[in-house]
Design a protein around this motif. Structure first.
Motif, PDB file in Angstrom:
ATOM      1  N   HIS A  65       0.762  -0.978   0.009  1.00 42.74           N
ATOM      2  CA  HIS A  65       0.098  -0.050   0.095  1.00 42.74           C
ATOM      3  C   HIS A  65       0.994   1.125  -0.025  1.00 42.74           C
ATOM      4  N   GLU A  66       0.385   2.383  -0.128  1.00 42.73           N
ATOM      5  CA  GLU A  66       1.230   3.776  -0.174  1.00 42.73           C
ATOM      6  C   GLU A  66       2.117   3.761   0.849  1.00 42.73           C
ATOM      7  N   ALA A  67       1.964   3.508   2.000  1.00 42.26           N
ATOM      8  CA  ALA A  67       2.873   3.709   3.095  1.00 42.26           C
ATOM      9  C   ALA A  67       3.891   2.763   3.151  1.00 42.26           C
ATOM     10  N   SER A  68       3.795   1.575   2.743  1.00 48.89           N
ATOM     11  CA  SER A  68       4.678   0.476   2.775  1.00 48.89           C
ATOM     12  C   SER A  68       5.584   0.737   1.570  1.00 48.89           C
ATOM     13  N   VAL A  69       5.112   1.140   0.746  1.00 46.20           N
ATOM     14  CA  VAL A  69       5.683   1.468  -0.752  1.00 46.20           C
ATOM     15  C   VAL A  69       6.860   2.469  -0.371  1.00 46.20           C
ATOM     16  N   LEU A  70       6.223   3.592   0.177  1.00 45.14           N
ATOM     17  CA  LEU A  70       7.041   4.776   0.520  1.00 45.14           C
ATOM     18  C   LEU A  70       8.214   4.707   1.531  1.00 45.14           C
ATOM     19  N   GLU A  75      13.963   3.781   2.947  1.00 44.14           N
ATOM     20  CA  GLU A  75      14.607   2.947   3.460  1.00 44.14           C
ATOM     21  C   GLU A  75      16.066   2.316   2.675  1.00 44.14           C
ATOM     22  N   ARG A  76      15.718   1.941   1.615  1.00 44.82           N
ATOM     23  CA  ARG A  76      16.580   1.578   0.547  1.00 44.82           C
ATOM     24  C   ARG A  76      17.388   2.785   0.098  1.00 44.82           C
ATOM     25  N   HIS A  77      16.704   3.906  -0.096  1.00 46.36           N
ATOM     26  CA  HIS A  77      17.313   5.134  -0.553  1.00 46.36           C
ATOM     27  C   HIS A  77      18.353   5.379   0.580  1.00 46.36           C
ATOM     28  N   TYR A  83      18.107   1.504  -6.614  1.00 48.49           N
ATOM     29  CA  TYR A  83      17.188   0.810  -7.790  1.00 48.49           C
ATOM     30  C   TYR A  83      16.410  -0.209  -6.881  1.00 48.49           C
ATOM     31  N   THR A  84      14.802  -0.170  -6.792  1.00 51.04           N
ATOM     32  CA  THR A  84      14.127  -1.261  -6.323  1.00 51.04           C
ATOM     33  C   THR A  84      13.162  -1.803  -7.396  1.00 51.04           C
TER      34      THR A  84
END
Length: 120
Positions: A65-70, A75-77, A83-84
């Motif tokens: 969902h929006e919150a989990s994707v953001l 975190e990866r950034h 890249y994800t």
């Protein structure tokens, strides 16, 4: 959710819920995780220890969902992963800095071989 969540949850001033609240003041609510099963909010991607998970492929997350994707992208950034994946789609984040070794011929071939040719 508790029945009074609309009255006790912070709503940004322009949100629809803020306009329908009983006062003009923004309210904040402290969430007690003991009130939730397994001590975490519903629909969070957490491991067995209750720690939020970060995945290199968003398509493999349990809850998308929006919150989990953001959260995942942020975190990866922060870790320097530009890249994800989302299944076969590649999301590129602007690192706001220059990585000298990111696009060397060796790196390009590595990504071409592992992500493009072997990934199919």
């Amino acid at each position: 959710l508790p029945s009074d969540w609309k009255e006790n949850t912070y709503h940004p001033p322009r949100s629809t819920l803020a306009k329908s609240s009983y006062t003009n003041e923004s309210l904040m609510r402290t969430v007690n995780l003991k009130d939730y099963p397994d001590f975490h909010l519903p629909f969070q991607n957490v491991d067995s220890n209750g720690i939020l998970e970060e995945k290199e492929d968003i398509g493999k997350m349990k809850y998308v969902h929006e919150a989990s994707v953001l959260y995942n992208l942020r975190e990866r950034h922060k870790k320097g992963f530009l890249y994800t994946r989302v299944g076969e789609i590649l999301v590129a984040m602007n690192p706001y800095e220059w990585f000298m070794d990111l696009y060397t011929k060796e790196q390009k071939m590595f990504y071409a071989k592992t992500l493009l040719w072997k990934g199919r």
